[in-house]
Design a protein around this motif. Sequence first.
Motif, mmCIF file in Angstrom:
data_model
loop_
_atom_site.group_PDB
_atom_site.id
_atom_site.type_symbol
_atom_site.label_atom_id
_atom_site.label_comp_id
_atom_site.label_asym_id
_atom_site.label_seq_id
_atom_site.Cartn_x
_atom_site.Cartn_y
_atom_site.Cartn_z
ATOM 1 N N LEU A 77 59.702 5.287 7.522
ATOM 2 C CA LEU A 77 58.678 4.806 6.796
ATOM 3 C C LEU A 77 58.250 3.455 7.124
ATOM 4 O O LEU A 77 57.067 3.373 6.824
ATOM 5 C CB LEU A 77 59.400 4.841 5.312
ATOM 6 N N ALA A 100 55.282 2.890 9.069
ATOM 7 C CA ALA A 100 53.956 3.244 8.423
ATOM 8 C C ALA A 100 53.425 1.592 7.840
ATOM 9 O O ALA A 100 52.623 1.206 7.569
ATOM 10 C CB ALA A 100 53.864 4.064 7.357
ATOM 11 N N TYR A 101 54.398 1.017 7.196
ATOM 12 C CA TYR A 101 54.407 -0.410 6.651
ATOM 13 C C TYR A 101 53.892 -1.353 7.547
ATOM 14 O O TYR A 101 53.077 -2.154 7.066
ATOM 15 C CB TYR A 101 55.701 -0.689 5.743
ATOM 16 N N PHE A 160 51.996 -0.985 9.879
ATOM 17 C CA PHE A 160 50.622 -1.040 10.259
ATOM 18 C C PHE A 160 49.683 -1.691 9.035
ATOM 19 O O PHE A 160 48.558 -2.155 9.544
ATOM 20 C CB PHE A 160 50.104 0.391 10.479
ATOM 21 N N THR A 213 42.121 4.508 12.257
ATOM 22 C CA THR A 213 42.908 5.211 11.213
ATOM 23 C C THR A 213 43.395 6.240 11.736
ATOM 24 O O THR A 213 44.566 6.687 11.570
ATOM 25 C CB THR A 213 41.844 5.628 10.174
ATOM 26 N N VAL A 219 46.627 5.416 13.789
ATOM 27 C CA VAL A 219 47.780 5.151 12.856
ATOM 28 C C VAL A 219 48.108 6.333 12.223
ATOM 29 O O VAL A 219 49.567 6.569 12.322
ATOM 30 C CB VAL A 219 47.355 4.161 11.634
ATOM 31 N N ALA A 220 47.528 7.264 11.641
ATOM 32 C CA ALA A 220 47.883 8.583 11.245
ATOM 33 C C ALA A 220 48.677 9.222 12.382
ATOM 34 O O ALA A 220 49.865 9.827 12.156
ATOM 35 C CB ALA A 220 46.812 9.344 10.819
ATOM 36 N N VAL A 279 52.021 7.384 12.765
ATOM 37 C CA VAL A 279 52.889 7.629 11.485
ATOM 38 C C VAL A 279 53.563 8.888 11.457
ATOM 39 O O VAL A 279 54.662 9.201 11.530
ATOM 40 C CB VAL A 279 52.384 7.141 10.250
#
Lengths: 314, 294
Positions: free
Chosen positions: A242, A245-246, A248, A283, A286-287, A290
């Motif tokens: 997790l 994700a944070y 980024f 985006t 990043v997706a 993640v």
Amino acid sequence: MIIFVLRRAGATLLLLLALSLLVFAMLYLAPGDIARNLLGTRNVTPEALAQIRARYHLDDPFLQQYWRWLTHAVTGDFGTSIRTGRPIGPLMLEKTGITAATAGLAFLLSVLVGIPTGIVTAVRRGRWLDRVLVTVSVIGVSAPGFAVGLLLLYVFALGLGWFPIYGTGEGFFDSLWHLALPAVALALGLGAFVVKLTRAAVIRELDQDYVTFARGRGLSESATLRIVLRNAAIPIVTSLGLMVAYLFGGTVLIEVTFALPGLGSLMEESVLFKDIPVVQALTLAVAFVVSVTAFLVDLSYLLIDPRVRARTVR
Amino acid sequence: MSGPSNQRMSGSDRRVSGPSNRRRRRIPVVAILSAVLLAFVAICALAQELIAPKALEQDIYLGVVGGGVEGHLFGTDQLGRDILQLSLAGARSALAGPLVVAVGSMLIGFFLGTFAGYRGGIVDMLAGRYADLLLALPAVLLAIVVAGLVGRGYWVTVVVLIVLFSPSDVRLVRSAVIEQAPRPYIESARVLGIRPSRIMFRHIAPNIVPIVVANLLLNVAFALVALSSLSYLGLGVPPGAPDWGRQLADGRQLLGDNPLAAVVPGVLIILTATAVNLLGDWLSDLLDRRMVAR
């Protein structure tokens, strides 16, 4: 086991597809005309405007545009940046290094400091050391990275002069020196989070019956702790996933604060300029990172937990 | 800034803390300090015109000066505005928006989560997928993208954050409701033929209030950080408005001339967010223990 892996991979792909549609739709629906944005404040004839719209396929139906974008994106072709006029793929690639280095450093730092601290607080639960460290970790969780970053910049770069004020440095050690403050600012919140979750996970295990039994059998404290830690590892590893994700989210603010020319700064500039193709590409990237991390975390259960392995083999 | 995941963590943290029952009655010092600080911030927010009447008064001829100058304890910023007054005035946007975000997203979470948890079926499925999708991307990053493209402005950003925060609240309430649903008191209510809507909101709701309240505070802290992050990037409040995030962005340019322009709002954000979190942790501990005692 193979079926387990394949099923998880399929689910990840599906999620990515849904996310790509969401990202594309969101930016497609965003107010403002891309063509107008492209031309800036210049006065243009309707013909020129139509020409631009045709060149960027802005008049095609939504699904057609999405499909073109997606099929190109899969091959690494994200189109051209409106702001810089450069192809987005190479633009992103050249900025990845700084972001990866800063984020990697921060991740390493928070894990190396956070996990041992979390274990110590769990073992000494309720004592003064625990209470002090837990309160400090609440500060760490609460403090926004950019505020911490500015304070660090003021104290250690401007005040004491131990670290450079900006720049990325050349060569390994110089870069390390330049990226130290940004990494610490990014790592603080992360590390505090690691402390919190390690503490909770270890304490949950310490309260189990098997610990009482192990102690009752006369197992040494360190041997008991070794069993406890192995069991506590699963929730910790999940949350480490997790954290990626944070990272980024945080890296945008940190890079802006320290004026680092990484992906985060690129994101900030592109959002402010409404450079939509770049925002879409970032985006989506990043997706992708993640979701792939989440997938790898799931796979790592196979290594950590024999119970999961046994279940999937059957 | 870890946000939704941070809330989930403290949820499990709660269960295991509180080693001694003897200390139960005493309110811890940190909770009192946090409450005092928040009360101060709240007063500043409510009585902004009385406490900081000159917050927006510019003095371009004076420009930026360091701390300690007569009449300007913490100096001024590039527009000659007094840092102390400006910082006190920033309390309003530091509290109003985050409160609205927390309450708004919790309202969505409460109704959607209760329906999804109790009724199951298609509502549950849709709510679950919606949460999956939004939680797959970091909330702060999404907020930056959406706020940047939808338009700038404080209340636009607030609405964006409500939407982005709600999935974790939906999940939280849903799992709490699912935990309650099979209990005997619900079974008996069902046997008595009480309407589902009444069961949901008169029988189950009071039992999930502790979780909701505790997470409300944690949401406020996270929303404060998120909102000031957006203002820091120039996506939240309009330029010139008193806001700690905005001040930090301006103060970044002034680190050499008047570092206090960045240090004062920076410390205020950190302290306020910490106070809200500490209070939230303490409250959830308290409510949790009361639940157990009952």
